[in-house]
Enzyme design. Structure first.
Site, short mmCIF file in Angstrom:
data_model
loop_
_atom_site.label_atom_id
_atom_site.label_comp_id
_atom_site.label_asym_id
_atom_site.label_seq_id
_atom_site.Cartn_x
_atom_site.Cartn_y
_atom_site.Cartn_z
N ARG A 29 -47.64 -44.21 -3.52
CA ARG A 29 -46.48 -45.08 -3.68
C ARG A 29 -46.92 -46.48 -3.32
O ARG A 29 -47.48 -46.70 -2.25
CB ARG A 29 -45.34 -44.62 -2.76
CG ARG A 29 -44.14 -45.55 -2.72
CD ARG A 29 -43.31 -45.42 -4.00
NE ARG A 29 -42.30 -46.45 -4.12
CZ ARG A 29 -41.02 -46.31 -3.78
NH1 ARG A 29 -40.59 -45.17 -3.28
NH2 ARG A 29 -40.18 -47.29 -3.96
N GLY A 30 -46.67 -47.42 -4.19
CA GLY A 30 -47.15 -48.78 -4.03
C GLY A 30 -46.71 -49.50 -2.77
O GLY A 30 -47.45 -50.31 -2.25
N GLY A 62 -35.48 -44.96 -13.81
CA GLY A 62 -35.03 -44.14 -14.93
C GLY A 62 -36.03 -44.00 -16.05
O GLY A 62 -35.82 -43.24 -16.97
N GLU A 96 -45.29 -36.79 -10.37
CA GLU A 96 -46.76 -36.73 -10.39
C GLU A 96 -47.23 -35.55 -9.54
O GLU A 96 -48.12 -34.80 -9.94
CB GLU A 96 -47.38 -38.02 -9.85
CG GLU A 96 -47.37 -39.16 -10.80
CD GLU A 96 -48.07 -40.40 -10.24
OE1 GLU A 96 -48.73 -40.33 -9.17
OE2 GLU A 96 -47.94 -41.46 -10.87
#
Length: 160
Positions: A29-30, A62, A96
């Site tokens: 996660r960035g 979305g 993912e």
């Protein structure tokens, strides 16, 4: 590097199956991890000549995970999953993760899964406590029961 996927070049190996395109798929996660640890890890892999997929595209809420990301997972030998508190609040990361876990279980994928616990206790993931419980509660309010069940199962599996 921002705005597109990046892949570090790596040595080709005759023992690698035709379906293998990457040696490593990096899932993270960035927020926090992406700009720091994940970038340093990617650069270290790159310097060693390890062909690594790191997706840098920023998808809006979305939007579906691009097919190239799903393909990169299936076509990788190893998935390094950088698990952080923010990882579980992202439906994209959870999708993912489900794809990674399913690929590691299937006959078509020989992917090795390497979890890296970044500021989070593996037992909190396994038991889905703390910030994880809150993240899943938010997902349950917005997503189908089946979707959240898949995410919970994949999360518990990676912590084992």
């Amino acid at each position: 590097m921002a705005g597109k996927d990046t892949a570090a070049p790596g040595p080709s190996s005759p023992s690698t199956s035709a379906i293998t395109k990457y040696e490593v798929f990096l899932s993270f996660r960035g927020k926090g991890v992406g700009n720091h640890f994940a970038s340093h890890l990617y650069e270290a892999l790159y310097r060693q000549g390890i062909h690594t997929f790191k997706d840098n595209e920023d998808l809006g809420r979305g939007q579906l995970i691009p097919d190239k990301v799903r393909q990169a997972i299936v076509q990788s030998q190893i998935a390094i999953v950088l698990l952080s508190k923010s990882y579980f609040s992202s439906w994209r990361c959870l999708e993912e993760l489900v794809t990674i876990i399913n690929s590691s279980r299937s006959n078509q994928g020989q992917i090795i899964v390497v979890p890296v616990f970044y500021g989070i206790d593996p037992s909190h993931i396994r038991r889905q406590r703390g910030s994880l419980a809150a993240a899943f509660e938010e997902h349950e309010a917005r997503c189908s029961v089946d979707t959240v069940r898949r995410w919970r199962e994949a999360s518990a599996k990676i912590a084992d």
